[in-house]
Design an enzyme around this catalytic site. Structure first.
Site, mmCIF file in Angstrom:
data_model
loop_
_atom_site.group_PDB
_atom_site.id
_atom_site.type_symbol
_atom_site.label_atom_id
_atom_site.label_comp_id
_atom_site.label_asym_id
_atom_site.label_seq_id
_atom_site.Cartn_x
_atom_site.Cartn_y
_atom_site.Cartn_z
ATOM 1 N N ASP A 500 -6.919 92.150 30.031
ATOM 2 C CA ASP A 500 -6.342 93.456 29.558
ATOM 3 C C ASP A 500 -6.170 93.566 28.064
ATOM 4 O OD1 ASP A 500 -2.723 92.840 30.324
ATOM 5 O OD2 ASP A 500 -4.098 91.861 28.708
ATOM 6 N N GLU A 543 -3.777 99.133 31.669
ATOM 7 C CA GLU A 543 -4.702 98.574 30.697
ATOM 8 C C GLU A 543 -5.443 97.364 31.291
ATOM 9 O OE1 GLU A 543 -1.012 96.946 28.785
ATOM 10 O OE2 GLU A 543 -1.526 98.704 29.851
#
Length: 629
Positions: A500, A543
């Site tokens: 991420d 994310e």
């Protein structure tokens, strides 16, 4: 023939006659609308005649065509004078305030777009941009292709005028692709002229002239002299920017004489202003002054677009003659107009001249202030030019994606049009009772076929992340479970990388959510470049992303994770602001013979622990999960 049969025959004959009479009337109406939808050039008299004919042919209960007639009236309000524009604004404002409760989304959006156009003509560029933004948003919400093209074309032209060439090119290229896909040649030609003008304003007059000549040939071939004359004036402007001022004057004079001959006073005055600029560059100040004096008798501050440049050129002449105070008076009037229009391009020219005048008057503080503002504004305009180069590259790489998206939108619109046509056919076929059953069967069959296709499309949408167009958590986990079971059966290695973006909240806080979205898309692009298979990469959280690596051992997975970091760094330099340092942390886990993983969840849990280890190690690094023995 028995009486019942005879009466039934007469009734059917009457129904058929009424049906075909109504159908023929609707066909005439639709042909008129199609002519306007294609963007065919027509005289104001011809448009008025069409509107009058439509008003007679369309019944009050025909809501769809009544809306189309209302929109045709909106777009064809008189706008030649300031008073005309005020009346058009009042008219569109009234219609917007009295939209019927059951009005279609197309009607509401197109009416908003039409109103924004007259707002722009009135000189309120900020208000016009707000209207265009709203129209673009609504057009996309309802997948209305024609309105997407129309609203982005108008917004792109306005962006071009105020000097935001990056946004202009993005809008105009998208609109051009849609117009060509929809075979709307007339509107495509108008939009192409705006693309050419954007290149001219951006500083690429040679490309602009190529586009202009193409358009001029099209209009000349179609005997569309009025549009050809407009393009000839644009060619003159481009030649001026190339420094070919004598050739520019020759082009302008063709347009000037045409407008004089056809008594188009304002158009002739605008061209006279352009001729004056070319003459100033050739130091033929007396001739330039005569043309500007002629233009000044027609153009007032009520036409700020043309008034601003006219005053700028008048100030240039007076400066060259040493009449500094008079020059500053003209520049002050021009500056007011430029600022009201948010026209940074014109304001740059004016500030340059203003600083030179103050310097000639030995008023160095005023000259310095003008230069300071000029430098700041030039930096802004140059920034837009750099954005344009980035957008040009983006458009080149996104061409196939844009075409695929437009094809999808076109298919959806075709389905909607077919549905509307069938509904209308249903209503008309109510008069033919004996054919009703057959028609219902046909319609049910078609709807069933469409429903199957729609369900398939909805299934794809349900498994796809909207922003990145990657498989979502549900889809990628299902894929991962299959690969995991296959690896167990075949005793092959299977690796996963979970990663991420580092400090993503700070990216959103510092750069805004739009840049945050672009950062996620950049990460997705890097992942796709690494895997080469869209089904091997998915977005599983805000994310957070997951890569599946069948037949990949731990060492190779480790190498790929580092390659991913390098690719993200490379793409972020190309697609994101320079001050944004985009990095990711990654965790790697591998299913091997000595692993105790019995399902994908346990493998993912090990990869997740490795990701947290990478976070705790300071981020921007890769950690591998230890094998369970």
């Amino acid at each position: 023939m028995s009486h019942p049969v005879r009466y039934l025959s007469l009734l059917l004959l009457l129904l058929f006659t009424q049906h075909f009479a109504v159908a023929e009337e609707k066909t005439r109406v639709d042909k008129i609308f199609e002519k306007h939808d294609r963007g065919e050039t027509m005289t104001p008299e011809a448009v008025k005649e069409d509107i009058a004919q439509l008003s007679k042919l369309i019944p009050a209960d025909d809501v769809v065509r009544t809306e189309k007639l209302q929109l045709l009236k909106c777009w064809n309000q008189a706008s030649a004078t300031e008073q005309d524009i005020k009346l058009a604004l009042a008219y569109t404002s009234h219609v917007l305030a009295h939209i019927p409760p059951g009005a279609s989304p197309h009607y509401v959006t197109d009416l908003t777009l039409c109103h924004a156009w007259y707002v722009q003509l009135s000189g309120d560029m900020k208000g016009a941009m707000e209207g265009y933004d709203l129209s673009v948003k609504r057009a996309y919400e309802h997948e209305d292709l024609k309105l997407i093209a129309d609203s982005r074309s108008l917004r792109g032209a306005l962006y071009s005028y105020i000097g935001d060439f990056s946004s202009a090119l993005d809008d105009l290229v998208t609109a051009q692709d849609l117009y060509e896909s929809l075979n709307l040649t007339g509107w495509a030609n108008f939009n192409l002229a705006d693309i050419a003008t954007s290149f001219r304003r951006y500083g690429d007059p040679k490309s602009a002239i190529r586009y202009y000549n193409k358009l001029k040939n099209i209009y000349s071939k179609n005997n569309n002299q009025g549009q050809a004359i407009l393009v000839i004036s644009d060619i003159g402007l481009a030649l001026d920017e190339l420094g070919e001022h004598q050739q520019a004057i020759a082009q302008f004079l063709i347009s000037y004489r045409y407008y004089k001959e056809h008594q188009q006073t304002i158009a002739a005055a605008i061209v006279a202003t352009n001729i004056a600029y070319s003459l100033i560059k050739l130091n033929r100040l007396d001739e330039a002054e005569r043309y500007l004096t002629e233009a000044g008798a027609v153009i007032t501050e009520k036409e700020p677009i043309d008034y601003s440049f006219m005053k700028l050129f008048m100030g240039e002449i007076k400066f060259q003659r040493g009449h500094y105070d008079d020059a500053l008076i003209d520049l002050a009037k021009g500056e007011t107009a430029f600022r009201s229009l948010q026209n940074d391009r014109g304001l740059v020219q004016l500030l340059q001249l203003k600083s030179e005048i103050y310097a000639a008057m030995d008023n160095l503080p005023a000259a310095y202030r003008a230069l300071q503002e000029l430098m700041a504004l030039t930096k802004k305009v140059d920034g837009n030019s750099l954005d344009l180069q980035t957008t040009e590259l983006k458009v080149k790489f996104d061409t196939s994606r844009i075409k695929l998206e437009n094809e999808r939108l076109i298919e959806n619109q075709t389905l909607k049009e077919q549905e509307l046509a069938l509904l209308e056919q249903n209503r008309s076929l109510q008069y033919i009772v004996l054919l009703l059953t057959a028609c219902i069967l046909v319609i049910v069959s078609i709807f069933a076929y469409k429903q199957v296709n729609r369900n398939r499309q909805l299934q794809v949408v349900a498994l796809t992340d909207y922003l990145t167009q990657l498989p979502n958590r549900r889809h990628i986990y299902a894929q991962a479970a299959k690969y995991f079971q296959r690896a167990l059966r075949q005793q092959h290695p299977f690796s996963v990388i979970i990663f991420d973006a580092d400090h993503f909240k700070k990216i959103n806080d510092n750069f805004g959510h739009e840049i945050g979205d672009r950062a996620l898309i950049t990460i997705a692009n890097a992942g796709q470049a690494l895997t080469g298979n869209k089904d091997h990469l998915g977005r599983i959280g805000g994310e957070e992303f997951l890569i599946l690596l069948p037949n990949t051992d731990a060492k190779r997975a480790w190498e790929l994770a580092h390659q991913l970091q390098s690719k993200i760094t490379e793409l972020s330099h190309q697609e994101l602001p320079n001050e944004l340092a985009l990095t990711v942390s990654a965790g790697v886990a591998t299913l091997e013979e000595k692993s105790h993983d019995r399902d994908f969840a346990s493998l993912l849990k090990r990869a997740d622990k490795a990701l947290y280890a990478a976070k705790n190690a300071g981020r921007n690094c890769v950690k591998s999960a230890p094998s369970e023995t």
